[in-house]
Write a protein that holds these residues in place. Structure first.
Motif, mmCIF file in Angstrom:
data_model
loop_
_atom_site.group_PDB
_atom_site.id
_atom_site.type_symbol
_atom_site.label_atom_id
_atom_site.label_comp_id
_atom_site.label_asym_id
_atom_site.label_seq_id
_atom_site.Cartn_x
_atom_site.Cartn_y
_atom_site.Cartn_z
ATOM 1 N N ARG A 163 0.750 -1.234 -0.082
ATOM 2 C CA ARG A 163 -0.098 -0.044 0.067
ATOM 3 C C ARG A 163 0.992 1.198 -0.197
ATOM 4 O O ARG A 163 0.635 2.263 -0.649
ATOM 5 N N ALA A 164 1.884 1.290 0.792
ATOM 6 C CA ALA A 164 2.734 2.378 0.939
ATOM 7 C C ALA A 164 3.576 2.589 -0.317
ATOM 8 O O ALA A 164 3.816 4.020 -0.674
ATOM 9 N N ASP A 165 3.770 1.623 -1.178
ATOM 10 C CA ASP A 165 4.288 1.702 -2.407
ATOM 11 C C ASP A 165 3.495 2.477 -3.386
ATOM 12 O O ASP A 165 3.838 3.334 -4.253
ATOM 13 N N SER A 166 2.341 1.917 -3.551
ATOM 14 C CA SER A 166 1.477 2.458 -4.545
ATOM 15 C C SER A 166 1.080 3.866 -4.345
ATOM 16 O O SER A 166 0.821 4.647 -5.165
ATOM 17 N N LEU A 167 0.992 4.003 -2.920
ATOM 18 C CA LEU A 167 0.814 5.448 -2.457
ATOM 19 C C LEU A 167 1.964 6.357 -2.894
ATOM 20 O O LEU A 167 1.645 7.640 -3.464
ATOM 21 N N ALA A 168 2.912 6.037 -2.837
ATOM 22 C CA ALA A 168 4.153 6.712 -3.061
ATOM 23 C C ALA A 168 4.337 6.971 -4.592
ATOM 24 O O ALA A 168 4.354 7.972 -5.102
ATOM 25 N N ARG A 169 3.827 6.045 -5.334
ATOM 26 C CA ARG A 169 3.918 6.167 -6.771
ATOM 27 C C ARG A 169 2.771 7.076 -7.219
ATOM 28 O O ARG A 169 3.006 7.831 -7.989
ATOM 29 N N GLU A 170 1.775 7.011 -6.482
ATOM 30 C CA GLU A 170 0.487 8.032 -6.590
ATOM 31 C C GLU A 170 0.991 9.484 -6.366
ATOM 32 O O GLU A 170 0.771 10.377 -7.181
ATOM 33 N N ILE A 171 1.972 9.468 -5.315
ATOM 34 C CA ILE A 171 2.123 11.129 -5.018
ATOM 35 C C ILE A 171 3.408 11.488 -6.029
ATOM 36 O O ILE A 171 3.119 12.598 -6.520
ATOM 37 N N PHE A 172 3.911 10.526 -6.439
ATOM 38 C CA PHE A 172 5.190 11.022 -7.428
ATOM 39 C C PHE A 172 4.572 11.521 -8.506
ATOM 40 O O PHE A 172 4.674 12.439 -9.321
ATOM 41 N N SER A 173 3.399 10.582 -9.125
ATOM 42 C CA SER A 173 2.799 11.047 -10.290
ATOM 43 C C SER A 173 1.932 12.381 -10.051
ATOM 44 O O SER A 173 2.054 12.919 -11.163
ATOM 45 N N ASP A 174 1.531 12.574 -8.893
ATOM 46 C CA ASP A 174 1.063 13.865 -8.987
ATOM 47 C C ASP A 174 1.936 15.018 -9.101
ATOM 48 O O ASP A 174 1.576 16.280 -9.600
ATOM 49 N N VAL A 175 3.096 14.848 -8.238
ATOM 50 C CA VAL A 175 3.988 15.920 -8.167
ATOM 51 C C VAL A 175 4.974 15.894 -9.411
ATOM 52 O O VAL A 175 5.228 17.105 -9.702
ATOM 53 N N ALA A 176 5.267 14.903 -10.102
ATOM 54 C CA ALA A 176 6.251 15.011 -11.114
ATOM 55 C C ALA A 176 5.849 15.222 -12.425
ATOM 56 O O ALA A 176 5.632 14.610 -13.381
ATOM 57 N N ASN A 177 5.159 16.509 -12.488
ATOM 58 C CA ASN A 177 4.677 16.973 -13.735
ATOM 59 C C ASN A 177 5.137 18.611 -14.034
ATOM 60 O O ASN A 177 5.375 19.010 -12.774
ATOM 61 N N LYS A 178 5.421 19.001 -15.092
ATOM 62 C CA LYS A 178 5.982 20.252 -15.528
ATOM 63 C C LYS A 178 5.213 21.394 -14.677
ATOM 64 O O LYS A 178 5.870 22.110 -13.822
ATOM 65 N N TRP A 179 4.043 21.545 -14.555
ATOM 66 C CA TRP A 179 3.392 22.667 -13.882
ATOM 67 C C TRP A 179 3.445 22.677 -12.536
ATOM 68 O O TRP A 179 3.788 23.769 -11.955
ATOM 69 N N ALA A 180 3.315 21.503 -11.981
ATOM 70 C CA ALA A 180 3.399 21.548 -10.298
ATOM 71 C C ALA A 180 4.662 21.953 -9.813
ATOM 72 O O ALA A 180 4.912 22.646 -9.061
ATOM 73 N N HIS A 185 -4.983 29.816 -16.731
ATOM 74 C CA HIS A 185 -5.782 29.975 -15.535
ATOM 75 C C HIS A 185 -6.380 28.767 -14.954
ATOM 76 O O HIS A 185 -6.157 28.511 -13.739
ATOM 77 N N LYS A 186 -6.824 27.861 -15.846
ATOM 78 C CA LYS A 186 -7.396 26.453 -15.621
ATOM 79 C C LYS A 186 -6.313 25.472 -14.846
ATOM 80 O O LYS A 186 -6.432 24.997 -14.027
ATOM 81 N N MET A 187 -4.985 25.439 -15.510
ATOM 82 C CA MET A 187 -3.888 24.639 -15.137
ATOM 83 C C MET A 187 -3.451 25.107 -13.672
ATOM 84 O O MET A 187 -3.154 24.330 -12.941
ATOM 85 N N LEU A 188 -3.520 26.425 -13.638
ATOM 86 C CA LEU A 188 -3.042 27.009 -12.416
ATOM 87 C C LEU A 188 -3.832 26.523 -11.157
ATOM 88 O O LEU A 188 -3.446 26.099 -10.011
ATOM 89 N N THR A 189 -5.291 26.743 -11.383
ATOM 90 C CA THR A 189 -6.180 26.418 -10.284
ATOM 91 C C THR A 189 -6.153 24.925 -10.150
ATOM 92 O O THR A 189 -6.056 24.255 -8.776
ATOM 93 N N GLN A 190 -6.094 24.069 -11.106
ATOM 94 C CA GLN A 190 -5.945 22.618 -10.820
ATOM 95 C C GLN A 190 -4.832 22.154 -10.047
ATOM 96 O O GLN A 190 -4.878 21.410 -9.221
ATOM 97 N N ASN A 191 -3.658 22.774 -10.510
ATOM 98 C CA ASN A 191 -2.541 22.302 -9.798
ATOM 99 C C ASN A 191 -2.435 22.834 -8.412
ATOM 100 O O ASN A 191 -1.983 22.185 -7.456
ATOM 101 N N LEU A 192 -2.890 24.032 -8.241
ATOM 102 C CA LEU A 192 -3.033 24.490 -6.895
ATOM 103 C C LEU A 192 -3.788 23.768 -5.649
ATOM 104 O O LEU A 192 -3.674 23.544 -4.827
ATOM 105 N N ARG A 193 -5.059 23.484 -6.503
ATOM 106 C CA ARG A 193 -5.862 22.296 -5.641
ATOM 107 C C ARG A 193 -5.004 21.126 -5.121
ATOM 108 O O ARG A 193 -5.304 20.631 -4.064
ATOM 109 N N MET A 194 -4.747 20.608 -6.164
ATOM 110 C CA MET A 194 -3.947 19.424 -5.978
ATOM 111 C C MET A 194 -2.677 19.361 -4.895
ATOM 112 O O MET A 194 -2.689 18.734 -4.146
ATOM 113 N N LEU A 195 -2.032 20.400 -5.099
ATOM 114 C CA LEU A 195 -0.958 20.955 -3.984
ATOM 115 C C LEU A 195 -1.417 21.058 -2.729
ATOM 116 O O LEU A 195 -0.906 20.605 -1.621
ATOM 117 N N GLU A 196 -2.530 21.898 -2.648
ATOM 118 C CA GLU A 196 -3.262 21.784 -1.490
ATOM 119 C C GLU A 196 -3.714 20.584 -1.062
ATOM 120 O O GLU A 196 -3.699 20.372 0.556
#
Lengths: 126, 126
Positions: free
Chosen positions: B17-34, B60-71
DNA sequence: CGGTATCCGACCGGATACTG
DNA sequence: CAGTATCCGGTCGGATACCG
């Protein structure tokens, strides 16, 4: 822009070019699959198929695409052994290994804040 | 798997579970805009519109989307000042600042190898 | 000003099939 | 085994419009 008077237009154009190039490189590299490939490649030399097994979830297509891109940017070296069946190996170059050190940091960060992030998510999802 | 005998099934499930969670977080964060948002936010507190001006090219859209995700992941804190017009400010949290240090590494890497990469590209594109 | 919703084209990315 | 090509559905992401 005031600085233009003191800097000269040629130099300013160079800085603008360097900046856009930096952004371009950053956009190439800052994507999930590229970072995972570099991380898993590590200090080893892996064949195409080994690499695909390591980076689980990646498709044949995405692996080749990203490997080409990384080769183009000089982060991985690709060596083809002319045998049948063909044997193609990938290794990180010096720039590639340098980048990997920073990716290591990201992976470490992920594990350090794992439970912290999980908790934050639960709080948010309500 | 042999290790299952020594480890117990509950613990193994936790690790998975920890591994798949780590991958999920990594996928969230490892993108250009974030990554760019976190980098430009830095140690400062910026309004939505200021942030959009800093991270040039972001919509505008990408900024809000990514800010929500980071929050959601607890990397940025969002404070709303109930005025007219509304004033919303964003700051990195401690985990966010920790991640930023590694992103700084990536940015530094980009500039260090800029010409090296540019040369490699020219060689490849022939 | 900041956020949400909708529309719609573009490209991402998987599956499949075929070559050397 | 590694790579390329083709197809095509899904999602990304920009533009626009409208609310608090």
């Amino acid at each position: 822009m005031v600085t233009k008077q003191f800097r000269g237009m040629a130099e300013e154009a160079d800085l603008a070019r360097a900046d856009s190039l930096a952004r371009e490189i950053f956009s190439d590299v800052a994507n999930k699959w590229a970072l995972l490939i570099i991380e898993f490649l590590g200090e080893r030399t892996l064949r195409f198929s080994e690499l695909r097994d390591e980076v689980e979830g990646i498709s044949h297509k995405m692996l080749t695409q990203n490997l080409r891109m990384l080769e183009r940017n000089g982060l991985v070296e690709r060596t083809v052994h002319p045998t049948v069946p063909p044997r193609v190996e990938y290794t990180l170059t010096e720039p590639g290994r340098a980048l990997r050190r920073t990716i290591d940091g990201m992976c470490g960060w992920t594990h350090t804040y794992l439970t912290h992030i999980e908790a934050s998510r639960r709080r948010f999802d309500t």
